[in-house]
Motif scaffolding. Structure first.
Motif, short mmCIF file in Angstrom:
data_model
loop_
_atom_site.label_atom_id
_atom_site.label_comp_id
_atom_site.label_asym_id
_atom_site.label_seq_id
_atom_site.Cartn_x
_atom_site.Cartn_y
_atom_site.Cartn_z
N VAL A 295 5.83 7.77 11.13
CA VAL A 295 5.05 7.64 9.88
C VAL A 295 5.32 6.28 9.29
N SER A 296 4.39 5.47 9.03
CA SER A 296 4.45 4.00 8.35
C SER A 296 3.69 3.81 7.25
N ARG A 297 4.43 3.71 6.14
CA ARG A 297 3.93 3.42 4.78
C ARG A 297 3.73 2.19 4.54
N VAL A 298 2.46 1.85 4.29
CA VAL A 298 2.16 0.42 4.06
C VAL A 298 1.64 0.00 2.61
N GLN A 299 2.57 -0.89 2.05
CA GLN A 299 2.69 -1.01 0.71
C GLN A 299 1.27 -1.82 0.23
N ASP A 300 0.38 -1.23 -0.95
CA ASP A 300 -0.59 -1.83 -1.49
C ASP A 300 -2.08 -1.57 -0.47
N ALA A 301 -1.66 -0.39 0.28
CA ALA A 301 -2.98 -0.08 1.41
C ALA A 301 -3.99 0.88 0.48
N LEU A 302 -5.15 0.57 1.03
CA LEU A 302 -6.40 1.70 0.61
C LEU A 302 -6.16 2.68 1.47
#
Length: 331
Positions: A295-302
């Motif tokens: 699981v990769s959480r991407v900062q500021d992603a839509l």
């Protein structure tokens, strides 16, 4: 004698082609899916990309279609052959008189996916010479997760872009709502549900508002397609299957925004977060898809990570490339 379907130029322009895939008709008449491929001229690569000798099949989400040319170019640069599928009754595949996006069982899409895989050389009876990477966004991510679980050994990797793996009201809300929606669906499968989409997601994406992207607002409406009871029943059934745990053998990468902003009014925070899903719930559900899940959480992603602002997209592409080098390069 019917002629064999042929590739023809696509609406996305140079190097994009489309192929109509005839499917079995239903109560609304003719049914087709549409396969899009990105086929630029071959060029010399001094280094093999991590997706060399792989085919990518992308499946869009609800009230959507394929228009992400940058995404296609990214996969091409990684060495893959990129294909995208407009499912039946979406985008290029929508015909007059059809109910947009309507199915009453997500397994119906097995026919669409099967036809696409056969067209790109991954049919059931074929001896595969290339690896297969499935890439799904939102409802497409749910559909592909269920498909991969039912078809072990077919995919070599699964990349999920904000997959809709759980209902926004959490499992308790889903359990309470599902019997009521199912009853309504049995009485009137195409009854319209109340529209809760306020258009905020479109505002974050469309160049006509605060976003960066041009696309057909008829194929991807501002407030989405009408949601029908039988379709929602099918989605809730898919959520229940995911909650029970799947057994996807292939490695899975799930990309998500770092946070959600689910509010009944507009706020600029929506330009830097997921306004559709509760990302924390999706992260938890993703861990139950199979034995090897990242699981990769991407900062500021839509909600669609690959439609975020350019710096965010680059971070997401880098995360995919790192993951592929770990899980695919040596396979």
């Amino acid at each position: 004698m019917s002629s064999r379907p042929e590739w023809r130029p696509d609406i996305l322009g140079e190097h994009f082609e489309q192929l109509t895939l005839p499917l079995r008709p239903d109560s609304e008449g003719e049914v087709v899916a549409t396969l899009v491929r990105y086929s630029p001229p071959p060029r010399l690569h001094l280094h093999r990309g991590p997706a060399a000798d792989a085919d990518v099949l992308y499946v869009h989400g609800w009230s959507d279609y394929f228009f992400q040319t940058e995404l296609a170019r990214f996969w091409h640069d990684q060495g893959a052959r990129f294909h995208a599928l407009d499912l039946r009754k979406y985008g290029r595949s929508l015909r007059d008189g059809q109910t947009p996006g309507f199915v009453d069982d997500l397994a119906v899409y097995d026919e669409d996916i099967g036809a696409a895989l056969e067209a790109i050389g991954h049919g059931d009876a074929e001896q595969r010479r290339r690896r297969l990477i499935l890439l799904g966004h939102s409802t497409g991510g749910l559909t592909l997760s269920l498909w991969a679980d039912r078809h072990p050994g077919r995919a070599d990797a699964l990349v999920l872009n904000s997959p809709w793996l759980e209902f926004q009201a959490h499992s308790v809300g889903r359990a309470a709502l599902a019997p009521l929606v199912d009853l309504h669906a049995r009485l009137d499968p195409k009854a319209a549900m109340p529209n809760v989409d306020l258009g905020f997601y479109t505002r974050t994406v469309s160049r006509t508002m605060d976003g960066e992207w041009d696309y057909d607002l008829a194929w991807r409406p501002v407030r989405g397609f009408t949601v029908h009871t039988a379709w929602l029943t099918a989605v809730l059934a898919g959520h229940a299957r995911v909650a029970a745990g799947l057994s996807i053998e292939a490695p899975v990468l799930t990309l998500l925004s770092a946070r959600s902003t689910l509010l009944p009014y507009w706020t600029p925070e929506m330009l830097r977060s997921d306004v559709v899903l509760v990302v924390q719930d999706i992260a938890q559900r993703a861990l139950g898809l199979g034995p090897t899940v990242t699981v990769s959480r991407v900062q500021d992603a839509l909600h669609d990570v690959f439609l975020s602002r350019s710096p965010v997209r680059q971070a997401a592409y880098a995360a995919v490339e790192r993951w592929m080098r770990g899980y695919l390069s040596g396979s």
